[in-house]
Design a protein around this motif. Sequence first.
Motif, mmCIF file in Angstrom:
data_model
loop_
_atom_site.group_PDB
_atom_site.id
_atom_site.type_symbol
_atom_site.label_atom_id
_atom_site.label_comp_id
_atom_site.label_asym_id
_atom_site.label_seq_id
_atom_site.Cartn_x
_atom_site.Cartn_y
_atom_site.Cartn_z
ATOM 1 N N LYS A 79 0.859 -1.336 0.044
ATOM 2 C CA LYS A 79 -0.109 0.054 0.114
ATOM 3 C C LYS A 79 0.679 1.166 0.019
ATOM 4 O O LYS A 79 0.554 2.212 -0.765
ATOM 5 C CB LYS A 79 -0.758 0.189 1.235
ATOM 6 C CG LYS A 79 -2.167 -0.681 1.020
ATOM 7 C CD LYS A 79 -3.114 -0.592 2.366
ATOM 8 C CE LYS A 79 -4.281 -1.619 2.184
ATOM 9 N NZ LYS A 79 -5.283 -1.646 3.448
ATOM 10 N N GLU A 80 1.780 1.310 1.115
ATOM 11 C CA GLU A 80 2.752 2.266 0.806
ATOM 12 C C GLU A 80 3.553 2.710 -0.545
ATOM 13 O O GLU A 80 3.490 3.660 -0.885
ATOM 14 C CB GLU A 80 3.976 2.282 1.962
ATOM 15 C CG GLU A 80 3.249 2.446 3.465
ATOM 16 C CD GLU A 80 4.474 1.911 4.640
ATOM 17 O OE1 GLU A 80 5.406 1.793 4.199
ATOM 18 O OE2 GLU A 80 3.947 1.880 5.709
ATOM 19 N N LEU A 85 3.909 5.302 -5.878
ATOM 20 C CA LEU A 85 3.890 5.394 -7.380
ATOM 21 C C LEU A 85 2.729 6.395 -7.802
ATOM 22 O O LEU A 85 2.946 6.908 -8.736
ATOM 23 C CB LEU A 85 3.891 3.947 -7.720
ATOM 24 C CG LEU A 85 4.933 2.786 -7.518
ATOM 25 C CD1 LEU A 85 4.310 1.483 -7.748
ATOM 26 C CD2 LEU A 85 6.007 3.259 -8.275
ATOM 27 N N ILE A 86 1.798 6.324 -6.945
ATOM 28 C CA ILE A 86 0.707 7.222 -7.468
ATOM 29 C C ILE A 86 1.130 8.900 -7.431
ATOM 30 O O ILE A 86 0.919 9.585 -8.267
ATOM 31 C CB ILE A 86 -0.377 6.867 -6.393
ATOM 32 C CG1 ILE A 86 -1.285 5.637 -6.926
ATOM 33 C CG2 ILE A 86 -1.722 8.236 -6.559
ATOM 34 C CD1 ILE A 86 -2.350 5.392 -6.025
ATOM 35 N N THR A 87 2.014 8.980 -6.278
ATOM 36 C CA THR A 87 2.479 10.228 -6.136
ATOM 37 C C THR A 87 3.272 10.697 -7.336
ATOM 38 O O THR A 87 3.292 11.659 -7.862
ATOM 39 C CB THR A 87 3.132 10.548 -4.602
ATOM 40 O OG1 THR A 87 2.028 10.369 -3.631
ATOM 41 C CG2 THR A 87 3.659 12.081 -4.700
ATOM 42 N N ARG A 91 3.114 13.272 -10.290
ATOM 43 C CA ARG A 91 4.122 14.300 -10.524
ATOM 44 C C ARG A 91 4.299 14.222 -11.890
ATOM 45 O O ARG A 91 4.537 15.517 -12.415
ATOM 46 C CB ARG A 91 5.064 14.025 -9.586
ATOM 47 C CG ARG A 91 6.132 15.137 -9.704
ATOM 48 C CD ARG A 91 7.250 15.196 -8.615
ATOM 49 N NE ARG A 91 7.943 13.603 -8.261
ATOM 50 C CZ ARG A 91 7.719 13.028 -7.229
ATOM 51 N NH1 ARG A 91 7.158 13.366 -6.409
ATOM 52 N NH2 ARG A 91 8.421 11.855 -7.263
ATOM 53 N N GLU A 92 4.771 13.049 -12.431
ATOM 54 C CA GLU A 92 5.021 12.865 -13.862
ATOM 55 C C GLU A 92 4.021 13.291 -14.889
ATOM 56 O O GLU A 92 4.263 14.166 -15.776
ATOM 57 C CB GLU A 92 5.556 11.539 -14.098
ATOM 58 C CG GLU A 92 6.653 10.751 -13.352
ATOM 59 C CD GLU A 92 7.948 11.422 -13.742
ATOM 60 O OE1 GLU A 92 7.984 11.807 -14.942
ATOM 61 O OE2 GLU A 92 8.953 11.580 -13.043
ATOM 62 N N LYS A 93 2.685 13.012 -14.489
ATOM 63 C CA LYS A 93 1.973 13.652 -15.182
ATOM 64 C C LYS A 93 1.712 15.031 -15.321
ATOM 65 O O LYS A 93 1.447 15.682 -16.529
ATOM 66 C CB LYS A 93 0.493 13.038 -14.780
ATOM 67 C CG LYS A 93 -0.660 13.301 -15.601
ATOM 68 C CD LYS A 93 -1.772 12.350 -15.139
ATOM 69 C CE LYS A 93 -3.386 12.762 -15.209
ATOM 70 N NZ LYS A 93 -4.321 12.447 -14.523
#
Length: 141
Positions: A79-80, A85-87, A91-93
């Motif tokens: 989960k962490e 990865l979502i963060t 950021r990359e997006k």
Amino acid sequence: MELVEDGVVYQDDPGTSAVMSERVSGLANSIYREFERLIGKYDEDVVKELMPLVVAVLENLDSVFAENQEHEVELELLKEDNEQLITQYEREKALRKHAEERFIEFEDIQEQEKKDLQNHMGRMESHSHQPELKIKNYADQ
């Protein structure tokens, strides 16, 4: 099956022992008390065949609890990782969107400069044709 202060010790193989989890230890104590009551009331033969089966079930239950705890820890780690990865993805997006906007602006500027240069070239060509026309007119006169 042997009782210790913080749990129940059981043996898988002779010479090796492990301490059961608190939950399984509580169940083992309850079952042990019930077996003691049955032995006291009837006889040891009543639980003789049942005792090894119950011990095996408790050992399996304890290993399942241990596996479950490992999976829960692994799940928390995943989960962490997922949150990180979502963060990172967000950021990359955002960086990509910004880069695409800058690229579009750059293309617009380039297109405008190209048009300006073409207009300038057209004016220069018309200016260069004027002296040629004057020379031709002078020659015709």
